[in-house]
Enzyme design. Structure first.
Site, PDB file in Angstrom:
ATOM      1  N   SER A 193      -2.637   1.805   2.077  1.00 19.87           N
ATOM      2  CA  SER A 193      -2.636   2.715   3.053  1.00 19.87           C
ATOM      3  C   SER A 193      -3.265   4.002   2.705  1.00 19.87           C
ATOM      4  O   SER A 193      -3.238   4.405   1.579  1.00 19.87           O
ATOM      5  CB  SER A 193      -1.095   3.132   3.041  1.00 19.87           C
ATOM      6  OG  SER A 193      -0.950   4.411   3.663  1.00 19.87           O
ATOM      7  N   HIS A 231      -4.359   0.029   6.180  1.00 19.31           N
ATOM      8  CA  HIS A 231      -3.161   0.446   6.928  1.00 19.31           C
ATOM      9  C   HIS A 231      -3.311   2.180   7.123  1.00 19.31           C
ATOM     10  O   HIS A 231      -3.790   2.776   6.325  1.00 19.31           O
ATOM     11  CB  HIS A 231      -1.948   0.442   6.171  1.00 19.31           C
ATOM     12  CG  HIS A 231      -0.755   0.794   6.745  1.00 19.31           C
ATOM     13  ND1 HIS A 231      -0.148   0.069   7.557  1.00 19.31           N
ATOM     14  CD2 HIS A 231      -0.076   1.915   6.544  1.00 19.31           C
ATOM     15  CE1 HIS A 231       0.961   0.629   8.202  1.00 19.31           C
ATOM     16  NE2 HIS A 231       1.086   1.782   7.443  1.00 19.31           N
ATOM     17  N   ASP A 273      -2.214   5.636   8.899  1.00 20.92           N
ATOM     18  CA  ASP A 273      -0.798   6.420   9.375  1.00 20.92           C
ATOM     19  C   ASP A 273      -1.334   7.544   9.972  1.00 20.92           C
ATOM     20  O   ASP A 273      -1.766   8.248   9.578  1.00 20.92           O
ATOM     21  CB  ASP A 273       0.126   6.575   7.848  1.00 20.92           C
ATOM     22  CG  ASP A 273       0.505   5.456   7.313  1.00 20.92           C
ATOM     23  OD1 ASP A 273       1.211   4.672   7.793  1.00 20.92           O
ATOM     24  OD2 ASP A 273       0.169   5.537   5.975  1.00 20.92           O
ATOM     25  N   MET A 320       0.573  10.547  12.103  1.00 19.23           N
ATOM     26  CA  MET A 320       1.623  11.522  11.980  1.00 19.23           C
ATOM     27  C   MET A 320       1.260  12.587  12.969  1.00 19.23           C
ATOM     28  O   MET A 320       0.491  13.332  12.731  1.00 19.23           O
ATOM     29  CB  MET A 320       2.306  11.697  10.762  1.00 19.23           C
ATOM     30  CG  MET A 320       2.268  10.601   9.652  1.00 19.23           C
ATOM     31  SD  MET A 320       2.689  11.230   8.052  1.00 19.23           S
ATOM     32  CE  MET A 320       2.745   9.666   7.230  1.00 19.23           C
ATOM     33  N   HIS A 345      -0.590   2.429  12.301  1.00 21.83           N
ATOM     34  CA  HIS A 345       0.781   2.823  12.490  1.00 21.83           C
ATOM     35  C   HIS A 345       1.008   4.189  12.862  1.00 21.83           C
ATOM     36  O   HIS A 345       0.808   5.114  12.264  1.00 21.83           O
ATOM     37  CB  HIS A 345       1.338   2.840  10.765  1.00 21.83           C
ATOM     38  CG  HIS A 345       2.890   3.128  10.862  1.00 21.83           C
ATOM     39  ND1 HIS A 345       3.348   3.491   9.665  1.00 21.83           N
ATOM     40  CD2 HIS A 345       3.674   3.103  11.646  1.00 21.83           C
ATOM     41  CE1 HIS A 345       4.654   3.574   9.687  1.00 21.83           C
ATOM     42  NE2 HIS A 345       4.952   3.432  11.141  1.00 21.83           N
ATOM     43  N   MET A 393       3.257   7.245  13.740  1.00 21.22           N
ATOM     44  CA  MET A 393       4.190   7.955  13.882  1.00 21.22           C
ATOM     45  C   MET A 393       4.171   9.162  14.972  1.00 21.22           C
ATOM     46  O   MET A 393       4.166  10.228  14.418  1.00 21.22           O
ATOM     47  CB  MET A 393       4.531   8.055  12.365  1.00 21.22           C
ATOM     48  CG  MET A 393       4.908   7.065  11.659  1.00 21.22           C
ATOM     49  SD  MET A 393       4.640   7.341   9.605  1.00 21.22           S
ATOM     50  CE  MET A 393       3.004   6.666   9.767  1.00 21.22           C
ATOM     51  N   MET A 439      10.300  -0.265   7.769  1.00 21.79           N
ATOM     52  CA  MET A 439      10.035   0.932   7.033  1.00 21.79           C
ATOM     53  C   MET A 439      11.157   0.747   6.011  1.00 21.79           C
ATOM     54  O   MET A 439      12.257   0.939   6.213  1.00 21.79           O
ATOM     55  CB  MET A 439      10.102   2.249   7.776  1.00 21.79           C
ATOM     56  CG  MET A 439       9.308   2.518   8.963  1.00 21.79           C
ATOM     57  SD  MET A 439       7.648   2.668   8.292  1.00 21.79           S
ATOM     58  CE  MET A 439       7.569   3.946   6.911  1.00 21.79           C
ATOM     59  N   PHE A 484       6.045  10.207   4.596  1.00 22.37           N
ATOM     60  CA  PHE A 484       5.327  10.679   3.294  1.00 22.37           C
ATOM     61  C   PHE A 484       4.800   9.540   2.530  1.00 22.37           C
ATOM     62  O   PHE A 484       5.644   8.640   2.521  1.00 22.37           O
ATOM     63  CB  PHE A 484       6.068  11.860   2.515  1.00 22.37           C
ATOM     64  CG  PHE A 484       6.512  12.962   3.415  1.00 22.37           C
ATOM     65  CD1 PHE A 484       5.599  14.077   3.219  1.00 22.37           C
ATOM     66  CD2 PHE A 484       7.726  12.930   3.923  1.00 22.37           C
ATOM     67  CE1 PHE A 484       5.848  15.196   4.012  1.00 22.37           C
ATOM     68  CE2 PHE A 484       8.026  14.233   4.860  1.00 22.37           C
ATOM     69  CZ  PHE A 484       6.930  15.124   4.828  1.00 22.37           C
ATOM     70  N   GLY A 521       4.342   7.710  -1.398  1.00 22.39           N
ATOM     71  CA  GLY A 521       4.934   8.050  -2.774  1.00 22.39           C
ATOM     72  C   GLY A 521       6.475   8.377  -2.793  1.00 22.39           C
ATOM     73  O   GLY A 521       7.103   8.716  -3.965  1.00 22.39           O
ATOM     74  N   ASP A 544       6.736  -1.412   4.837  1.00 22.13           N
ATOM     75  CA  ASP A 544       5.803  -0.152   4.595  1.00 22.13           C
ATOM     76  C   ASP A 544       6.733   0.826   3.816  1.00 22.13           C
ATOM     77  O   ASP A 544       7.703   1.558   4.507  1.00 22.13           O
ATOM     78  CB  ASP A 544       5.576   0.390   5.934  1.00 22.13           C
ATOM     79  CG  ASP A 544       4.599   1.826   5.918  1.00 22.13           C
ATOM     80  OD1 ASP A 544       3.856   1.814   4.689  1.00 22.13           O
ATOM     81  OD2 ASP A 544       3.956   2.083   6.928  1.00 22.13           O
ATOM     82  N   GLY A 545       6.255   1.050   2.290  1.00 22.44           N
ATOM     83  CA  GLY A 545       6.765   2.263   1.837  1.00 22.44           C
ATOM     84  C   GLY A 545       7.448   1.726   0.475  1.00 22.44           C
ATOM     85  O   GLY A 545       8.396   0.793   0.433  1.00 22.44           O
ATOM     86  N   GLY A 563       0.621   2.354  -0.713  1.00 19.68           N
ATOM     87  CA  GLY A 563      -0.297   3.481  -0.708  1.00 19.68           C
ATOM     88  C   GLY A 563      -0.582   4.128  -1.951  1.00 19.68           C
ATOM     89  O   GLY A 563      -1.497   3.841  -2.857  1.00 19.68           O
TER      90      GLY A 563
HETATM   91  C1  DX5 Z   1       4.735   6.423   5.449  1.00 25.40           C
HETATM   92  C2  DX5 Z   1       3.748   5.589   5.859  1.00 25.40           C
HETATM   93  C3  DX5 Z   1       3.108   4.762   4.730  1.00 25.40           C
HETATM   94  C4  DX5 Z   1       2.934   5.302   3.478  1.00 25.40           C
HETATM   95  C5  DX5 Z   1       3.329   4.497   2.303  1.00 25.40           C
HETATM   96  O1  DX5 Z   1       5.335   7.208   6.420  1.00 25.40           O
HETATM   97  O2  DX5 Z   1       3.986   4.823   7.033  1.00 25.40           O
HETATM   98  O3  DX5 Z   1       2.334   3.856   5.148  1.00 25.40           O
HETATM   99  O4  DX5 Z   1       1.601   5.726   3.498  1.00 25.40           O
HETATM  100  O5  DX5 Z   1       3.031   4.706   0.871  1.00 25.40           O
HETATM  101  P1  DX5 Z   1       3.570   4.471  -0.225  1.00 25.40           P
HETATM  102  O6  DX5 Z   1       3.012   2.940  -0.648  1.00 25.40           O
HETATM  103  O7  DX5 Z   1       2.851   5.542  -1.203  1.00 25.40           O
HETATM  104  O8  DX5 Z   1       5.064   4.608  -0.098  1.00 25.40           O
HETATM  105 ZN    ZN Z   2       2.707   3.174   7.596  1.00 27.31          ZN
END
Ligand code: DX5
Ligand code: ZN
Length: 220
Positions: free
Chosen positions: A9, A34, A36, A38, A67, A69, A138, A144, A146, A176-177, A198
Site C-alpha cells: 500500500s 495498492h 488508497d 480518501m 481503493h 474510500m 477491511m 489510516f 498502521g 486490507d489493514g 502498508g
Molecule cells: C486503510 C487503507 C490500507 C492501509 C493499510 O484505510 O485502506 O490500505 O494503507 O495499511 P497497513 O498495512 O499499515 O494497515
Molecule cells: Zn486500502
C-alpha cells in the site's frame, strides 16, 4: 491453487521519495500496487488524488489496485480508468446503487471490487457476488495505515470463501489493514487471495526483503 498476491500500500510510502519507493516495488516480488484514495468524508482522513496517481502511473510497472474510500464514486470511475487503474474498488457502505457502480467500472475496462468495513457482514453481497471481481475485507477501520488487525477478519474470510463457492463465483478475496508476517498465513488458510500491506512493508529496514518474505509465507 492460484498464486497469492502481495499488494504493498503506497499510503505508507515516503511521499517525498515516491519514485524511489515505486521503483522498489517494481523491482520486488510484489504483484500489485495498492493505492488508497480518501476524501475526508467517507473516512476521517485525506490521502491523495488524481494528480498524484497520474504521476505515479508514469513509473509503476505492475497493476494498479485503486481503493476508493470516498462517497459518491460514480462520477470519477472513467477518470480512474483513464489514469490507468486496473482494479477499482468502491465501498459497499458508500454506494446506494452498487450494481450500477460495478457495471460502470467494468464498462470502463477495469476489474470491479467492493470493500466491506469491519462492521459490514459478508452476507450483504449474496445477491451480487457473481458480479464482483474482488472483495476487499477491511481488517481495520479504513482511513489510516498502521492500525492493528481485527481478529474477526478470519471468520469473515471463511464466510466469504464459502459464499463464493456456493455461488460458483470467481471473486478474489483481498485483505486490507494490519497484515504482517504473523497473520498472513492464517489469512491464506482462511481463503485470502490478495494481501495488502502498508506500514509492515514500508517501515521495514529492508522493504524488498519484507515483500519477498510475505510472498514466501503466503505461497508456502
Ligand atoms: C486503510 C487503507 C490500507 C492501509 C493499510 O484505510 O485502506 O490500505 O494503507 O495499511 P497497513 O498495512 O499499515 O494497515
Ligand atoms: Zn486500502
Amino acid at each position: 491453487m492460484s498464486k497469492k498476491l502481495i499488494a504493498p500500500s503506497v499510503l505508507a510510502a515516503d511521499f517525498a521519495n515516491l519514485q524511489r519507493d515505486i521503483e522498489m516495488v517494481n523491482h520486488s516480488q510484489a504483484d500489485w500496487f495498492h493505492i488508497d484514495v480518501m476524501d475526508g468524508v467517507f473516512v476521517p482522513n485525506i490521502s491523495f488524488g488524481m494528480p498524484v496517481i497520474k504521476s505515479m502511473a508514469k513509473h509503476t510497472q505492475k497493476p494498479l489496485d485503486v481503493h476508493l474510500m470516498i462517497v459518491n464514486p460514480d462520477p470519477y470511475i472513467q477518470t480512474f480508468a483513464d489514469l490507468g487503474a486496473d482494479i477499482l474498488t468502491v465501498h459497499y457502505e458508500a454506494c446506494t446503487h452498487l450494481h450500477r457502480s460495478l457495471q460502470a467500472i467494468k464498462n470502463a475496462g477495469m476489474k470491479a471490487g467492493v470493500a466491506l468495513n469491519p462492521h459490514t457482514p459478508v452476507i450483504v453481497l449474496e445477491s451480487i457476488i457473481k458480479e464482483v471481481d474482488l472483495v476487499c475485507i477491511m481488517s481495520v477501520n479504513p482511513g489510516f495505515g498502521g492500525q492493528s488487525f481485527i481478529e474477526n477478519t478470519y471468520e469473515k474470510v471463511r464466510q466469504l470463501s464459502q459464499l463464493i463457492q456456493e455461488k460458483k463465483a470467481a471473486t478474489k478475496i483481498e485483505i486490507d489493514g494490519g497484515v504482517t508476517d504473523v497473520n498472513i498465513q492464517k489469512l491464506v488458510e482462511a481463503g485470502a487471495d490478495v494481501l495488502v500491506a502498508g506500514s509492515f512493508v514500508f517501515s521495514a529496514e529492508n522493504p524488498t526483503q519484507t515483500i519477498a518474505n510475505l510472498d514466501a509465507l503466503a505461497n508456502s
